[in-house]
Design a protein around this motif. Structure first.
Motif: not given
Length: 294
Positions: A214-217, A183-207
């Protein structure tokens, strides 16, 4: 025969009053003492000692040369002492470079302890998120976050750089708390320039979820990203060391605490051809001890 050794033998022979006296002090045979003095005389082309079977005395030139030898040998001894001291004393200047956020939040608070260890070492620290060339730019040590590619460097592994997702209570009250990383794709994100556009990867167990927010700043400063999040402008993924105090005080709220964000490797590096002075060795040992893997 070595010139300095022959000078030393000549000085001792004069001070002891005879070749045999010098031989006992130097651990050389009287004949060898005589050879050293003769080698000097041959090199100079002038007699230094008037010698008989019973006594020896300095020539006029020999007396002058004796004082010059003493002065030269004293200077050589002092130079040797300075060289020996430089191999044991912690002094001089060290140039260190580190990432801006890590340097400000983590490196700086530790320097008081290093100053107690090495009070005569002057540290010149440059904080930058640019991947500097420590060889060409004259740095002694660099702390790097991410994968290493420069084979000219020796690397010491440090504890990995942990990341955290958070947002302000105000933002979450307006936009809602994301229930799943997707659901983060529907939230405004503030990105650090060198990493802007890089995906956020999260893991939980096997998921595993990989989402591009959606970077707004976009900002080129980690501290500015943090302040923008505190102002309610969006969600951030920043180093845990940067947001830890804000989370403790409630200015930011951690999100997805039961998910694991991929950690980034962190290393201390230095040039493999750099002379290992006591000061450099002490700094490497200190930083690895402070920031090394638990």
């Amino acid at each position: 025969m070595g010139l300095f050794r022959s000078m030393e033998v000549f000085v001792v022979a004069v001070e002891e009053g005879s070749m045999s006296g010098a031989s006992g002090k130097l651990g050389l045979s009287p004949a060898m003492v005589g050879q050293h003095v003769a080698a000097l005389e041959e090199r100079l082309g002038v007699r230094l000692l008037n010698r008989t079977t019973r006594r020896q005395s300095l020539t006029v030139f020999g007396a002058s040369y004796l004082e010059q030898c003493r002065d030269i040998l004293e200077r050589v001894a002092m130079a040797d002492q300075d060289a020996e001291a430089s191999q044991t004393l912690l002094r001089g200047k060290l140039r260190v470079t580190a990432p801006t956020t890590f340097g400000a939040e983590t490196l700086m608070p530790t320097l008081r302890r290093y100053r107690k260890l090495a009070p005569d070492v002057a540290l010149d620290i440059t904080l930058t998120d640019r991947n500097v060339d420590i060889v060409d730019e004259g740095f002694d040590i660099a702390i790097r976050i991410g994968e290493l590619r420069d084979s000219r460097l020796i690397a010491r592994q440090l504890a990995p750089y942990k990341m955290m997702i958070s947002a302000s209570p105000d933002y979450l009250s307006r936009q809602g708390i994301p229930s799943h990383p997707s659901s983060l794709a529907n939230h405004d994100a503030i990105a650090f320039s060198p990493a802007a556009g890089s995906p956020w990867r999260l893991e939980r167990h096997s998921e595993i979820v990989q989402v591009v927010p959606r970077v707004s700043l976009t900002v080129n400063s980690g501290q500015a990203v943090r302040m923008a999040a505190r102002a309610g402008l969006g969600v951030i993924m920043q180093p845990a060391i940067l947001v830890r105090s804000d989370i403790q005080t409630g200015l930011l709220v951690p999100l997805f605490s039961d998910w694991h964000l991929r950690e980034r490797p962190m290393s201390l590096v230095y040039h493999r051809d750099r002379r290992m002075t006591p000061s450099l060795r002490s700094a490497i040992t200190f930083f690895v001890s402070e920031f090394g893997a638990p």
